[in-house]
Design a protein around this motif. Sequence first.
Motif, PDB file in Angstrom:
ATOM      1  N   HIS A 214      65.891  95.688  -5.995  1.00 43.05           N
ATOM      2  CA  HIS A 214      65.275  96.073  -4.296  1.00 43.05           C
ATOM      3  C   HIS A 214      64.050  95.477  -5.767  1.00 43.05           C
ATOM      4  O   HIS A 214      63.271  95.553  -6.046  1.00 43.05           O
TER       5      HIS A 214
ATOM      6  N   ASP B 107      59.844  94.129  -5.142  1.00 45.08           N
ATOM      7  CA  ASP B 107      58.095  94.798  -3.854  1.00 45.08           C
ATOM      8  C   ASP B 107      57.483  93.552  -4.555  1.00 45.08           C
ATOM      9  O   ASP B 107      56.966  93.410  -5.281  1.00 45.08           O
TER      10      ASP B 107
ATOM     11  N   HIS C  73      60.901  93.131  -0.860  1.00 47.08           N
ATOM     12  CA  HIS C  73      60.056  93.302   0.143  1.00 47.08           C
ATOM     13  C   HIS C  73      58.812  92.819  -0.045  1.00 47.08           C
ATOM     14  O   HIS C  73      58.245  93.579  -0.847  1.00 47.08           O
TER      15      HIS C  73
ATOM     16  N   MET D 279      55.465  92.435   0.905  1.00 41.66           N
ATOM     17  CA  MET D 279      53.903  93.738   1.570  1.00 41.66           C
ATOM     18  C   MET D 279      52.130  92.548   0.978  1.00 41.66           C
ATOM     19  O   MET D 279      51.699  93.068   0.227  1.00 41.66           O
TER      20      MET D 279
ATOM     21  N   ASP E 236      62.204 104.310   1.605  1.00 43.29           N
ATOM     22  CA  ASP E 236      61.478 103.411  -0.320  1.00 43.29           C
ATOM     23  C   ASP E 236      60.615 104.437  -0.194  1.00 43.29           C
ATOM     24  O   ASP E 236      59.181 104.585   0.219  1.00 43.29           O
TER      25      ASP E 236
HETATM   26 ZN    ZN Z   1      59.546  98.816  -2.126  1.00 39.58          ZN
END
Ligand code: ZN
Length: 218
Positions: free
Chosen positions: A32, A34, A65, A67, A174
């Motif tokens: 994962h 970020d 992911h 953001m 998450d």
């Molecule tokens: Zn995340």
Amino acid sequence: MAIIAPSILSANFLNLERDIEMINNSEADWFHLDVMDGRFVPNITFGMPVIAAMKTKAKKTFDVHLMIVEPEKYIEGFAKAGADILTVHLEACTHLHRNVQMIKANGMKAGVALNPHTPVDLLKDIITELDLVLVMSVNPGFGGQKFIERTYRKVSDLRKMIRDHGADTLIEVDGGVTLENAGHLIDHGVDALVAGNTVFSAPDPVEMISKLKEVRSV
Ligand code: ZN
Ligand code: DX5
């Protein structure tokens, strides 16, 4: 048995290769990753060059992911860097449907993430298009935060929506995932668990990943 996705945000950035090898040799399913831009969230992490470098050593699915604001500008770039699943935040997209189509056109699985305040109902007209929904169980931006209990209800509602639409969308949670809440999350219908602090602050991260993998519904 849930999909386990250790979050690289909690890894040792001075020795990423060692942590990549640790995950390669563990029972983890995904990495994962970020990506934060300091605009959508109050933190900045890493981007395409770091992901592309990691990809040369990593042997598992890259669950990226985003953001970031205006994610559409970077979809192709993350595909080239090696993302397998690309998740954008609903709150960051005016044209969510178009972005999901772009992600798929670039050969990746498409995910949509929801902040804690965002109702799952907002996905009902797009759910059949989604490979994954990422339910944030903390406010995005940092690892090591406390799990928000309301998440269970959101996961149940989302599971029902997916079933009612005959979709095969995966549900990922998450933020603040621990050995204590993992079983309840699976009970409520979660398919994939992200774990940063729980894995990387454990004395033996490989063993912690195995323990998370062993968790069954309670
Ligand atoms: Zn995340
Ligand atoms: C937070 C990130 C998470 C974070 C989770 O914005 O999206 O992936 O790394 O970390 P833990 O598991 O420590 O809450």
